[in-house]
Design a protein around this motif. Structure first.
Motif, short mmCIF file in Angstrom:
data_model
loop_
_atom_site.label_atom_id
_atom_site.label_comp_id
_atom_site.label_asym_id
_atom_site.label_seq_id
_atom_site.Cartn_x
_atom_site.Cartn_y
_atom_site.Cartn_z
N HIS A 1 12.21 1.83 5.85
CA HIS A 1 11.47 0.59 6.11
C HIS A 1 10.94 -0.07 4.84
CE1 HIS A 1 7.44 2.98 6.86
NE2 HIS A 1 7.61 2.75 5.57
N PHE B 1 -2.09 10.69 4.38
CA PHE B 1 -3.39 9.99 4.44
C PHE B 1 -4.31 10.48 5.56
CE2 PHE B 1 -0.31 7.03 2.51
CZ PHE B 1 -0.93 6.84 1.28
N LYS C 1 12.62 10.63 -1.52
CA LYS C 1 13.12 9.27 -1.31
C LYS C 1 14.59 9.11 -1.74
CE LYS C 1 9.19 7.49 0.15
NZ LYS C 1 8.27 6.65 -0.56
N GLY D 1 7.50 -0.76 -1.55
CA GLY D 1 7.91 0.64 -1.62
C GLY D 1 9.11 0.78 -0.69
N ILE D 2 9.38 1.97 -0.26
CA ILE D 2 10.39 2.18 0.79
C ILE D 2 9.97 3.42 1.58
CG2 ILE D 2 11.90 3.42 -0.84
CD1 ILE D 2 14.32 2.47 0.85
N GLY D 3 10.01 3.31 2.89
CA GLY D 3 9.66 4.46 3.72
C GLY D 3 10.87 5.38 3.87
N THR E 1 0.86 -1.19 0.00
CA THR E 1 0.00 0.00 0.00
C THR E 1 0.89 1.24 0.00
OG1 THR E 1 -0.11 -0.27 2.37
CG2 THR E 1 -1.99 -1.09 1.11
N GLY E 2 0.28 2.41 0.12
CA GLY E 2 1.05 3.65 0.10
C GLY E 2 0.82 4.39 -1.20
N GLY E 3 1.37 5.59 -1.26
CA GLY E 3 1.19 6.41 -2.47
C GLY E 3 1.90 5.83 -3.68
N THR E 4 3.05 5.21 -3.45
CA THR E 4 3.91 4.79 -4.56
C THR E 4 3.22 3.82 -5.54
OG1 THR E 4 5.74 5.04 -3.02
CG2 THR E 4 6.23 3.94 -5.12
N PRO E 5 2.58 2.73 -5.08
CA PRO E 5 2.07 1.76 -6.06
C PRO E 5 0.74 2.12 -6.71
CG PRO E 5 1.71 0.93 -3.84
CD PRO E 5 2.41 2.25 -3.70
P1 PGA Z 1 4.64 5.70 0.22
O1 PGA Z 1 5.10 4.73 1.38
O2 PGA Z 1 4.45 4.83 -0.99
O3 PGA Z 1 3.34 6.30 0.69
O4 PGA Z 1 5.73 6.70 0.02
C1 PGA Z 1 6.12 3.83 1.12
C2 PGA Z 1 6.39 3.01 2.35
O5 PGA Z 1 6.20 3.52 3.48
O6 PGA Z 1 6.81 1.85 2.21
#
Ligand code: PGA
Length: 262
Positions: free
Chosen positions: A143, A174, A212, A137-139, A36-40
């Motif tokens: 993370h 969000f 990022k 994704g990657i935080g 989940t998240g904005g990226t995908p």
């Molecule tokens: P994001 O989050 O796609 O909303 O940037 C990525 C993630 O936290 O893995």
């Protein structure tokens, strides 16, 4: 590890969706790990388009990476006020493809017994034959899923406390728009572990935007450390493909990686 750098977000979305579609065509009953998240979101839009052109999800088995603890899908609320990852997946993808409901697995944020649930989630992944392709994704704290800094590379599905960085980012992206106060947003989540993720047969990691860039360079080219749990990609044994836009790739040392730019 293969690193693909594209000019813009739309192109990483198309590239990732094509990669996932290839996996599905090669193995129609693939086990796919969704994120989940904005990226995908762009990738999921493209998958929906490919489905309209005939891409068949009817035998796909889905396992999601994570869910906020104490949160479940609430269909009495509009999507904008339901921040569950369950709702996200249905609204952004599952409602628009022909995946079977019984093949969809997400961590149960409302479970009464998180420990037992986490064990059963691991068992379900094993019973399905393991994950063929995990989308990640990657935080900004490095993370993968909600494996916050300090998570062991052997970690399995479990409850994790979210870091300030993650809370800040997810609040801005969000929860704020949904009318929650910062204190009201969940501070814990159920997440697949790094050990769980590293057992997937292949992974694709997506990142876009200059926010990022620093963490992407640390994860791909910095020391392998559980302070940046995505740096475990450097010890990953399966097939890893990283798809970045130019902004997210901006701090990579080009001498250190073989990247194809297109
Ligand atoms: P994001 O989050 O796609 O909303 O940037 C990525 C993630 O936290 O893995």
């Amino acid at each position: 590890m293969k690193v693909i750098i594209k000019k813009e977000y739309e192109q990483i979305s198309t590239c990732a969706a094509e990669y996932i579609a290839e996996q599905i065509k090669r193995k129609p009953n693939s086990v796919i790990g969704f994120a989940t998240g904005g990226t995908p979101i762009g990738t999921y839009r493209e998958l929906i388009r490919l489905h309209k052109e005939g891409l068949d999800f009817s035998n796909i088995i889905a396992f999601n990476l994570d869910e906020y603890l104490g949160v479940g899908m609430d269909l009495s609320k509009p999507y904008s006020q339901d921040q569950s990852y369950h709702r996200f997946m249905y609204e952004e993808l599952f409602n628009y493809i022909n995946i079977k409901k019984e093949n969809i697995h997400l961590p149960d944020g409302l479970t009464k017994d998180p420990e037992e649930f986490c064990k059963s989630y691991e068992d379900a992944i094993k019973e399905a034959g393991g994950i063929d392709l995990q989308i990640l994704g990657i935080g900004r704290d490095g993370h993968w899923a909600f494996n916050e800094p300090g998570s062991s590379f052997d970690s399995r599905t479990r409850v994790e406390k979210l870091t300030k960085q993650t809370l800040d980012d997810n609040y801005e992206a969000f929860y704020k728009n949904a009318g929650f106060s910062r204190e009201e947003m969940p501070h814990y989540a159920i997440t697949m572990g790094i050990g769980t993720i590293l057992e997937a047969r292949s992974i694709i990691m997506l990142a876009n935007g200059s926010k990022k860039a620093e963490v992407v360079s640390k994860a791909l080219q910095g020391p392998v450390t559980n302070q940046i749990t995505a740096s475990s990609i450097q010890i990953y044994q399966g097939t890893a493909t990283v798809i970045l836009d130019e902004d997210a790739a901006a701090m990579l040392d080009e001498g250190k990686i073989v990247a194809s730019v297109s």
